[in-house]
Each structure stands twice: as structure tokens, then as C-alpha cells.
Design a protein around this motif. Structure first.
Motif, short mmCIF file in Angstrom:
data_model
loop_
_atom_site.label_atom_id
_atom_site.label_comp_id
_atom_site.label_asym_id
_atom_site.label_seq_id
_atom_site.Cartn_x
_atom_site.Cartn_y
_atom_site.Cartn_z
N ARG A 269 0.84 -1.21 0.00
CA ARG A 269 0.00 0.00 0.00
C ARG A 269 0.86 1.25 0.00
NH1 ARG A 269 -3.23 -3.14 4.55
NH2 ARG A 269 -1.12 -2.98 5.33
N ALA A 270 1.98 1.22 0.72
CA ALA A 270 2.91 2.35 0.72
C ALA A 270 3.49 2.55 -0.67
CB ALA A 270 4.02 2.12 1.73
N ALA A 271 3.85 1.46 -1.33
CA ALA A 271 4.42 1.54 -2.68
C ALA A 271 3.40 2.10 -3.67
CB ALA A 271 4.93 0.19 -3.12
N LEU A 272 2.14 1.72 -3.52
CA LEU A 272 1.10 2.25 -4.42
C LEU A 272 0.98 3.77 -4.29
CD1 LEU A 272 -1.71 -0.44 -4.08
CD2 LEU A 272 -0.37 0.10 -6.12
N LEU A 273 0.96 4.26 -3.08
CA LEU A 273 0.90 5.71 -2.88
C LEU A 273 2.18 6.39 -3.37
CD1 LEU A 273 -0.81 6.03 0.60
CD2 LEU A 273 -1.76 6.63 -1.62
N ALA A 274 3.31 5.78 -3.13
CA ALA A 274 4.59 6.34 -3.56
C ALA A 274 4.64 6.46 -5.09
CB ALA A 274 5.74 5.49 -3.06
N ARG A 275 4.09 5.48 -5.78
CA ARG A 275 4.05 5.54 -7.25
C ARG A 275 3.29 6.78 -7.73
NH1 ARG A 275 4.05 -0.06 -6.47
NH2 ARG A 275 5.55 -1.14 -7.78
N GLN A 276 2.20 7.08 -7.06
CA GLN A 276 1.43 8.28 -7.41
C GLN A 276 2.25 9.54 -7.19
OE1 GLN A 276 -2.30 7.73 -5.16
NE2 GLN A 276 -3.18 8.92 -6.83
N LEU A 277 2.93 9.61 -6.06
CA LEU A 277 3.70 10.80 -5.71
C LEU A 277 4.80 11.10 -6.72
CD1 LEU A 277 4.07 10.25 -1.86
CD2 LEU A 277 2.74 12.04 -2.98
N VAL A 278 5.52 10.08 -7.16
CA VAL A 278 6.66 10.33 -8.05
C VAL A 278 6.24 10.81 -9.43
CG1 VAL A 278 8.18 8.76 -6.78
CG2 VAL A 278 6.92 7.91 -8.79
N THR A 279 5.02 10.50 -9.84
CA THR A 279 4.59 10.94 -11.17
C THR A 279 4.50 12.46 -11.24
OG1 THR A 279 2.23 10.72 -10.67
CG2 THR A 279 3.34 8.81 -11.67
N THR A 280 4.24 13.13 -10.12
CA THR A 280 4.17 14.59 -10.14
C THR A 280 5.55 15.22 -10.33
OG1 THR A 280 4.36 14.81 -7.74
CG2 THR A 280 2.14 14.58 -8.65
N LEU A 281 6.59 14.42 -10.19
CA LEU A 281 7.96 14.88 -10.40
C LEU A 281 8.47 14.47 -11.78
CD1 LEU A 281 9.23 13.88 -6.87
CD2 LEU A 281 8.77 16.20 -7.69
N LYS A 282 7.56 14.03 -12.63
CA LYS A 282 7.87 13.56 -13.99
C LYS A 282 8.79 12.35 -13.97
CE LYS A 282 7.22 18.08 -16.06
NZ LYS A 282 7.79 19.14 -16.90
N MET A 283 8.61 11.51 -12.96
CA MET A 283 9.34 10.25 -12.90
C MET A 283 8.44 9.15 -13.46
SD MET A 283 11.12 10.42 -9.14
CE MET A 283 12.39 9.22 -9.49
N MET A 284 9.06 8.06 -13.86
CA MET A 284 8.32 6.92 -14.37
C MET A 284 8.43 5.76 -13.40
SD MET A 284 6.41 5.82 -16.67
CE MET A 284 5.70 4.23 -16.95
N PRO A 285 7.36 5.51 -12.61
CA PRO A 285 7.41 4.38 -11.68
C PRO A 285 7.18 3.06 -12.41
CG PRO A 285 5.30 5.49 -11.50
CD PRO A 285 6.11 6.27 -12.50
N MET A 286 7.93 2.05 -12.05
CA MET A 286 7.79 0.74 -12.66
C MET A 286 6.58 0.01 -12.07
SD MET A 286 10.38 0.60 -14.75
CE MET A 286 9.92 2.31 -15.01
N VAL A 287 5.92 -0.75 -12.92
CA VAL A 287 4.83 -1.61 -12.47
C VAL A 287 5.41 -2.72 -11.59
CG1 VAL A 287 3.07 -3.27 -13.22
CG2 VAL A 287 3.40 -1.10 -14.46
N GLU A 288 6.56 -3.23 -12.01
CA GLU A 288 7.25 -4.28 -11.26
C GLU A 288 7.77 -3.70 -9.95
OE1 GLU A 288 7.02 -5.20 -15.42
OE2 GLU A 288 7.81 -3.45 -14.40
N GLY A 289 7.78 -4.51 -8.95
CA GLY A 289 8.30 -4.09 -7.66
C GLY A 289 8.59 -5.30 -6.80
N VAL A 290 9.21 -5.04 -5.68
CA VAL A 290 9.55 -6.09 -4.73
C VAL A 290 8.82 -5.80 -3.43
CG1 VAL A 290 11.42 -7.21 -3.46
CG2 VAL A 290 11.85 -6.29 -5.76
#
Length: 187
Positions: free
Chosen positions: A123-144
Motif C-alpha cells: 500500500r505504501a508503494a502504491l501511494l509512492a508511485r502516485q507521488l513520483v509521477t508529479t515529479l515527472k518520474m516513471m514508476p515501474m509496475v514491477e516491484g519487490v
């Protein structure tokens, strides 16, 4: 010239297990990827709650801790954030570190190694993925994700992976490398 991967330990609290997991991922990434890998620990930057007078997009930094952090972020082609789940969220130290700079993050891929209880920090990773997109980063679907992470750390504070975790780490590294190569031309 090798791409640079910063593996960022995001928890800053005393007694944290993040450094053990980050060390494992560093060793795994060095063995299973073409990245030049570096371990980065947010503790080392001593970032107070965001305290710059200017907007991060300006790139005008008054404080030495911000300039030091900006240089670290700018030096990487990709990131893996090793983060725990606190109350279904990423740790405040992660959010604060993101907020300190802006253009240094732009057009870089990132992935997440999350850990926690039964949900493994997902759940933390899901929210973090949202946050980084506002910085024009590309979050990977894959994760650990590492459920019940404390059970995989021995008395010497060494994290031991398993046959469920390793394939997800490989998948994350493969995708990060593809995206890092592609996005480098955008920078």
C-alpha cells in the motif's frame, strides 16, 4: 558508460530494518544488472521538514543539506526506493525527500522495494508511485514486496531473500534498465 542506480533507504527512524534490505538489494542489483549501483541513506542527508524559501522547481537552494541532496539525486539515472509501510503510507522522510528538489528527479525511472507486515508494504508503494509521477518520474509496475520482513533478518542484521522475492527483484531491474536507457535521451 554504465547507468547509475541509486538505491535509497527511506526510513530514518532508530531501529529500522531498511538498511539491511537495501544492502541485500544493492548486492543483488550488482550481480543481476548492468547498473553502477550506489547505496543512498536519507539519514545521511539530515533533511529537516522542507525548509527552503524558494520553490524546488527554481533550483535555488539556500541550505547545504539541500544542495547535497540535489547533487545526489541529479547524479542518478534511476532509483529504487526501499521503504516501509507506516499506516498504509510511505514514511514521511520519503515524501519530504521528494519535495526538496524537482528537476533533478525529472525523466528518471524508479522502482520500489517495500516491506512491512502481511501486505509487504504494497500500500505504501502504491501511494509512492502516485507521488513520483508529479515529479515527472516513471514508476515501474514491477516491484519487490517483503512481507513480515523482520522474520528474514538474522542476528547480524543481514536480510535473507527467498525464491519468491528474487524473481521480482530481477523483473524490476530488467524494466528499470530499459526505461533508464530510454529516458536518458529526454534529459
Amino acid at each position: 558508460m554504465a547507468l547509475t542506480l541509486n538505491i535509497v533507504t527511506c526510513s530514518t527512524r532508530p531501529g529500522r530494518i531498511g538498511p539491511s534490505i537495501a544492502q541485500w538489494f544493492l548486492e543483488y542489483a550488482r550481480e543481476h544488472s548492468a547498473f553502477d549501483c550506489r547505496l543512498v541513506d536519507l539519514v545521511d542527508f539530515e533533511l529537516p521538514v522542507y525548509n527552503e524559501a524558494n520553490h524546488p522547481k527554481s533550483g535555488i537552494y539556500e541550505h547545504e543539506h539541500t544542495r547535497h541532496w540535489a547533487a545526489s539525486v541529479n547524479s542518478a539515472d534511476a532509483f529504487v526506493f526501499v521503504l516501509p509501510e507506516y499506516n498504509f503510507c510511505p514514511p514521511p522522510s520519503f515524501v519530504n525527500a521528494l519535495n526538496y528538489v524537482y528537476t533533478e528527479w525529472n525523466y528518471k525511472p524508479c522502482g520500489f522495494v517495500s516491506y512491512g507486515g502481511a501486505a509487504g508494504g504494497v500500500r505504501a508503494a502504491l501511494l509512492a508511485r502516485q507521488l513520483v509521477t508529479t515529479l515527472k518520474m516513471m514508476p515501474m509496475v514491477e516491484g519487490v514486496m517483503v512481507p513480515m520482513a523482520w522474520n528474514q533478518i538474522d542476528d547480524n542484521q543481514v536480510f535473507h531473500s527467498n525464491e519468491l522475492i528474487d524473481p521480482s527483484a530481477t523483473g524490476l531491474l530488467v524494466e528499470l534498465e530499459k526505461w533508464a536507457k530510454g529516458l536518458k535521451s529526454m534529459r
